[in-house]
Design a protein around this motif. Structure first.
Motif, PDB file in Angstrom:
ATOM      1  N   VAL A  34       0.833  -1.204   0.000  1.00 16.22           N
ATOM      2  CA  VAL A  34       0.000   0.000   0.000  1.00 16.22           C
ATOM      3  C   VAL A  34       0.867   1.252   0.000  1.00 16.22           C
ATOM      4  O   VAL A  34       0.571   2.230  -0.702  1.00 16.22           O
ATOM      5  CB  VAL A  34      -0.960  -0.020   1.206  1.00 16.22           C
ATOM      6  N   MET A  35       1.956   1.251   0.785  1.00 13.88           N
ATOM      7  CA  MET A  35       2.851   2.403   0.790  1.00 13.88           C
ATOM      8  C   MET A  35       3.476   2.610  -0.594  1.00 13.88           C
ATOM      9  O   MET A  35       3.650   3.740  -1.048  1.00 13.88           O
ATOM     10  CB  MET A  35       3.952   2.218   1.840  1.00 13.88           C
ATOM     11  N   ASN A  36       3.812   1.504  -1.265  1.00 12.90           N
ATOM     12  CA  ASN A  36       4.345   1.616  -2.622  1.00 12.90           C
ATOM     13  C   ASN A  36       3.314   2.251  -3.553  1.00 12.90           C
ATOM     14  O   ASN A  36       3.652   3.094  -4.393  1.00 12.90           O
ATOM     15  CB  ASN A  36       4.741   0.224  -3.138  1.00 12.90           C
ATOM     16  N   ALA A  37       2.032   1.854  -3.396  1.00 11.14           N
ATOM     17  CA  ALA A  37       0.971   2.444  -4.223  1.00 11.14           C
ATOM     18  C   ALA A  37       0.780   3.917  -3.897  1.00 11.14           C
ATOM     19  O   ALA A  37       0.563   4.746  -4.795  1.00 11.14           O
ATOM     20  CB  ALA A  37      -0.328   1.660  -4.019  1.00 11.14           C
ATOM     21  N   ILE A  38       0.847   4.277  -2.615  1.00  6.38           N
ATOM     22  CA  ILE A  38       0.685   5.684  -2.216  1.00  6.38           C
ATOM     23  C   ILE A  38       1.757   6.545  -2.851  1.00  6.38           C
ATOM     24  O   ILE A  38       1.507   7.659  -3.331  1.00  6.38           O
ATOM     25  CB  ILE A  38       0.713   5.809  -0.680  1.00  6.38           C
ATOM     26  N   GLN A  39       2.997   6.050  -2.888  1.00  7.70           N
ATOM     27  CA  GLN A  39       4.111   6.835  -3.392  1.00  7.70           C
ATOM     28  C   GLN A  39       4.076   7.000  -4.908  1.00  7.70           C
ATOM     29  O   GLN A  39       4.757   7.860  -5.445  1.00  7.70           O
ATOM     30  CB  GLN A  39       5.437   6.189  -2.976  1.00  7.70           C
ATOM     31  N   HIS A  40       3.298   6.165  -5.596  1.00  9.48           N
ATOM     32  CA  HIS A  40       3.337   6.187  -7.049  1.00  9.48           C
ATOM     33  C   HIS A  40       1.973   6.447  -7.687  1.00  9.48           C
ATOM     34  O   HIS A  40       1.732   6.020  -8.819  1.00  9.48           O
ATOM     35  CB  HIS A  40       3.904   4.863  -7.588  1.00  9.48           C
ATOM     36  N   VAL A  66      -2.753  -5.262  -4.953  1.00 12.71           N
ATOM     37  CA  VAL A  66      -2.910  -3.837  -4.681  1.00 12.71           C
ATOM     38  C   VAL A  66      -2.736  -3.094  -6.000  1.00 12.71           C
ATOM     39  O   VAL A  66      -1.657  -3.159  -6.607  1.00 12.71           O
ATOM     40  CB  VAL A  66      -1.894  -3.340  -3.634  1.00 12.71           C
ATOM     41  N   ALA A  67      -3.788  -2.408  -6.450  1.00 19.89           N
ATOM     42  CA  ALA A  67      -3.770  -1.727  -7.742  1.00 19.89           C
ATOM     43  C   ALA A  67      -3.917  -0.221  -7.542  1.00 19.89           C
ATOM     44  O   ALA A  67      -4.659   0.237  -6.663  1.00 19.89           O
ATOM     45  CB  ALA A  67      -4.892  -2.250  -8.631  1.00 19.89           C
ATOM     46  N   ASN A  68      -3.192   0.530  -8.359  1.00 20.39           N
ATOM     47  CA  ASN A  68      -3.277   1.989  -8.304  1.00 20.39           C
ATOM     48  C   ASN A  68      -3.045   2.552  -9.694  1.00 20.39           C
ATOM     49  O   ASN A  68      -2.284   1.975 -10.486  1.00 20.39           O
ATOM     50  CB  ASN A  68      -2.241   2.559  -7.333  1.00 20.39           C
TER      51      ASN A  68
END
Length: 489
Positions: free
Chosen positions: A356-362, A384-386
């Protein structure tokens, strides 16, 4: 020292050649002996026929005297052939029958006799002739020696053994030379391989004009060198990243401490300095703990303290724990699906937090991060998709490598030290699962899987009820307290 392949092959070829020579020579030896035996018997039959005619026509004493002279003339001086005539009448006797041990008897009155004295074997043929005229019945014996055959066979055997030995030696020398010529490509590969070093990692084996048997080996070796080169490069990059990450907090700690010691400070200033130093120490501890965790995962450590939980509830706890980062980034996160599985709650939460943190950052502000939980065969997938920029396949192939950086620059090094997705991969492997990544239609998806323990039970479904739009609603207050007490993520 172990023998070389050339010497070993040459020796094997020589042994094979010697075996073939021995087999062929033995066959020739027995054929020659049989033919000599046959010729000896034919010669004996011819001599017997002549002696029979001579003795048969000796019907008077005068003719018998002439017959004796003829038999004497027919007898060779070396004694290899003898004639004898036995009769009850002493006047019609000639010579002496062969006296000795009978070795073998054959039909038609043939016998092999080992004569007394010189020990030479004799082939004898005996024929009884009826009375004719004044000549009484007689027994005619013709004997011929085996000694010429024995000498011939001995000479042939010695010559055959010598030729076999010389032939095997020639095969040994020729096969050694031929084998060395045939192994020249292998020596070239060895030379190329010896030139590979940390300072020359780009060196590869030359596969041009290689035999088919060595081509596959060279390609496999080159593939291994490629993987080692990539791993070595990632290790160098990782070492540089770790050095950078540790150097920054150490530099800050030293600078703040030096500033604090330049003059007298109030208690509040010192408290502020210590608090700032504590944050840097926490950052260093995080880096060190991540490195130790990955080292244990490398050694094949499996997850322990497994409990069967609702994965939707665990994801909800993670999202609640990350409420502040989500709010600061102006993004929202939703969860879909549910399944029950045996997991280590702390490790599972850590993997979810990193994703989730990786998705938040990108992802951009106002975007929505989606966490999907789905059962597939004997595993459960957490994806986790973003929304985000497309990621090329070569980059996706290495995103979960623990020493890989998609971006060389460290623009976000204060928030990320490059081990987050590697930890996700380690957690997945510790739970018997794998990781995956995809990029399509402007959406990037990262995820992992864990082994499915058994079908969900009613009790598990009661703890996580689907809400509006398929979201999972749980006791967030309770989840928040549990997450903070256990240090989720």
């Amino acid at each position: 020292m172990n023998p070389s392949i050339a010497r070993r092959l040459a020796l094997m070829f020589a042994l094979v050649a010697l075996s073939v020579f021995t087999l062929v020579g033995s066959g020739l030896f027995f054929v020659l002996r049989s033919q000599l035996e046959h010729h000896l018997r034919e010669s004996l039959d011819g001599r017997m026929e002549i002696a029979k005619i001579i003795v048969s026509h000796s019907t008077t004493p005068e003719k018998w005297k002439m017959a004796r002279e003829k038999l004497t003339d027919m007898t060779p001086r070396d004694g290899t052939t003898t004639y004898s005539v036995s009769s009850d009448d002493p006047s019609f006797r000639y010579g002496h029958p062969v006296d000795g041990q009978v070795i073998t008897n054959w039909p038609d009155n043939y016998a092999r006799v080992r004569a007394a004295g010189d020990g030479h074997d004799m082939l004898t043929s005996t024929l009884k002739l009826p009375a004719n005229g004044v000549r009484p019945p007689v027994e005619l014996q013709v004997a011929t020696s085996y000694s010429p055959n024995v000498r011939t066979m001995r000479a042939f055997g010695l010559a055959l053994a010598a030729l076999s030995a010389v032939g095997s030696l020639v095969v040994l020398l020729l096969s050694y030379s031929v084998t060395r010529i045939g192994l020249a490509p292998l020596r070239r590969l060895t030379k190329d391989a010896s030139e590979v070093s940390p300072n020359n990692r780009s060196q590869r084996l030359n596969t041009t004009s290689l035999p088919h048997e060595l081509n596959d080996l060279a390609n496999s070796f080159n593939g291994a060198l490629e993987r080692l080169d990539a791993a070595y490069g990632r290790l160098e990059s990782f070492n540089a990243d770790v050095a950078h990450e540790l150097r920054t907090p150490v530099t800050i700690l030293i600078g703040q401490t030096e500033v604090a010691l330049t003059r007298n400070r109030s208690v509040e200033d010192l408290r502020h300095t210590l608090q700032s130093n504590l944050e840097e120490f926490e950052r260093m501890r995080t880096i060190i703990n991540d490195m130790l965790f990955l080292a244990r995962a490398d050694q094949g450590e499996r997850a322990t303290e497994l409990v069967e939980v609702s994965l939707a509830a665990e994801v909800a706890r993670t999202l609640e724990f990350l409420d502040i980062p989500l709010e600061e980034a102006r993004v929202r996160a939703v969860s879909h699906g549910d399944a029950a599985s045996l997991v280590n709650r702390s490790l599972f939460g850590r993997a979810c937090t990193n994703l989730v943190m990786n998705a938040i950052q990108h992802c951009a502000r106002g975007a929505t991060i989606t966490v999907n939980i789905a059962r597939e065969a004997d595993h459960v997938r957490i994806a986790v998709a973003n929304p985000g920029d497309p990621i090329d396949q070569p980059v996706r192939d290495h995103l979960f490598d623990r020493f890989f950086r998609a971006e060389v620059s460290r623009t976000n090094s204060r928030e990320n030290h490059g081990l987050g997705l590697a930890i996700v991969k380690a957690v997945a492997e510790m739970h018997g699962g794998t990781v995956f990544a995809s990029s399509a239609a402007g959406v990037n998806t990262f995820g992992f899987s864990v082994a499915l323990s058994r079908p969900d039970t009613p009790g598990m479904r009661a703890s996580a009820k689907p809400g509006v739009d398929g979201r999972v609603s749980v006791d967030l207050a309770s989840a928040n307290r549990n997450a903070r007490s256990e240090g989720a993520g």
